[in-house]
Design a protein around this motif. Structure first.
Motif, mmCIF file in Angstrom:
data_model
loop_
_atom_site.group_PDB
_atom_site.id
_atom_site.type_symbol
_atom_site.label_atom_id
_atom_site.label_comp_id
_atom_site.label_asym_id
_atom_site.label_seq_id
_atom_site.Cartn_x
_atom_site.Cartn_y
_atom_site.Cartn_z
ATOM 1 N N UNK A 61 57.130 41.803 23.936
ATOM 2 C CA UNK A 61 55.657 42.582 23.405
ATOM 3 C C UNK A 61 55.478 44.072 23.527
ATOM 4 N N UNK A 62 56.118 44.550 24.614
ATOM 5 C CA UNK A 62 56.263 45.868 24.790
ATOM 6 C C UNK A 62 57.211 46.498 23.798
ATOM 7 N N UNK A 63 58.303 46.007 23.260
ATOM 8 C CA UNK A 63 59.022 46.327 22.283
ATOM 9 C C UNK A 63 58.461 46.455 21.122
ATOM 10 N N UNK A 64 57.406 45.309 20.666
ATOM 11 C CA UNK A 64 56.782 45.121 19.398
ATOM 12 C C UNK A 64 55.736 46.205 19.446
ATOM 13 N N UNK A 65 54.848 46.573 20.512
ATOM 14 C CA UNK A 65 54.012 47.702 20.362
ATOM 15 C C UNK A 65 54.836 49.022 20.188
ATOM 16 N N UNK A 66 55.929 48.860 20.996
ATOM 17 C CA UNK A 66 56.514 50.516 20.667
ATOM 18 C C UNK A 66 56.904 50.937 19.292
ATOM 19 N N UNK A 122 50.231 39.878 31.087
ATOM 20 C CA UNK A 122 48.726 39.943 30.791
ATOM 21 C C UNK A 122 48.571 41.227 30.309
ATOM 22 N N UNK A 123 47.713 41.352 29.220
ATOM 23 C CA UNK A 123 47.267 42.507 28.422
ATOM 24 C C UNK A 123 45.776 42.870 28.607
ATOM 25 N N UNK A 124 45.408 44.112 29.119
ATOM 26 C CA UNK A 124 43.900 44.252 29.200
ATOM 27 C C UNK A 124 43.743 45.492 28.144
ATOM 28 N N UNK A 125 42.562 45.550 27.990
ATOM 29 C CA UNK A 125 41.745 46.750 27.293
ATOM 30 C C UNK A 125 40.916 47.203 28.165
ATOM 31 N N UNK A 126 40.857 48.666 28.458
ATOM 32 C CA UNK A 126 40.048 49.018 29.423
ATOM 33 C C UNK A 126 39.333 50.364 28.698
ATOM 34 N N UNK A 127 38.019 50.386 28.735
ATOM 35 C CA UNK A 127 37.269 51.512 28.516
ATOM 36 C C UNK A 127 36.180 51.970 29.397
ATOM 37 N N UNK A 128 35.958 53.157 29.839
ATOM 38 C CA UNK A 128 34.992 53.676 30.785
ATOM 39 C C UNK A 128 34.955 52.784 32.103
ATOM 40 N N UNK A 165 53.321 38.935 16.958
ATOM 41 C CA UNK A 165 52.297 38.992 15.910
ATOM 42 C C UNK A 165 50.847 39.494 16.731
ATOM 43 N N UNK A 166 50.976 39.007 18.129
ATOM 44 C CA UNK A 166 49.628 39.118 18.984
ATOM 45 C C UNK A 166 49.475 40.704 18.909
ATOM 46 N N UNK A 167 50.145 41.405 18.868
ATOM 47 C CA UNK A 167 50.119 43.009 18.913
ATOM 48 C C UNK A 167 49.065 43.440 17.871
ATOM 49 N N UNK A 168 48.990 42.806 16.677
ATOM 50 C CA UNK A 168 48.158 43.038 15.502
ATOM 51 C C UNK A 168 46.675 42.703 16.015
#
Length: 159
Positions: free
Chosen positions: A61-66, A126-132, A145-148
């Motif tokens: 996952x981290x390689x694909x995002x990179x 475990x992947x999170x998106x954080x805002x504020x 493909x989950x990175x898309x």
């Protein structure tokens, strides 16, 4: 076993209902400390990836995002924070692995698994998106493909 399953469900439900980023100290590679709350104060979207050196899906996952990370930054100003959950036995593998990968991520260490526990995470990645200071998206596991899908969510929250 049913009681343990119920316990994890309740812990996860509590974490989801709060949606606040846990106030847990994490260690930087330089030996300092910070928290996700501190990091998320600037109003920009953050991706937080809990990973480990021994976790093949995490590395994929981290390689694909990179491969697309620079574009993501240019388009959304997102920052990825990769939090290693390697314990005291395997944490020494983190720096050499990162140097070999040349990831341009902020790397933090959760060697006691305090953040992992606070999030009710049973597995990595475990992947999170954080805002504020709020967790606005959560995804366990990785498939190519989950990175898309992740980037679509980042774009949505970066507006």
């Amino acid at each position: 076993m049913k009681i343990l399953t119920l316990f994890f469900f309740l812990v996860t439900t509590v974490v989801f209902s709060q949606n606040d980023v846990p106030d847990v100290s994490l260690t930087t590679l330089e030996g300092g400390t910070t928290t996700l709350q501190e990091i998320s104060k600037d109003g920009n979207v953050k991706i937080v990836s809990l990973w480990a050196t021994w976790c093949v899906p995490c590395l994929k996952e981290l390689d694909a995002i990179n491969d697309v990370y620079e574009d993501w930054i240019d388009e959304t100003n997102v920052e990825l924070i990769a939090v290693s959950v390697d314990d005291s036995r395997t944490v020494k593998r983190v720096k050499p692995l990162i140097n070999g990968k040349a990831w341009d991520y902020t790397i933090l260490l959760d060697t006691n698994n305090d953040l992992k526990r606070a999030l009710g995470a049973s597995t990595v990645p475990l992947t999170l998106i954080i805002k504020d200071g709020k967790i606005v998206y959560r995804h366990s596991g990785y498939n190519p493909g989950a990175e898309d899908e992740l980037y679509e969510k980042v774009q949505e929250y970066a507006k």
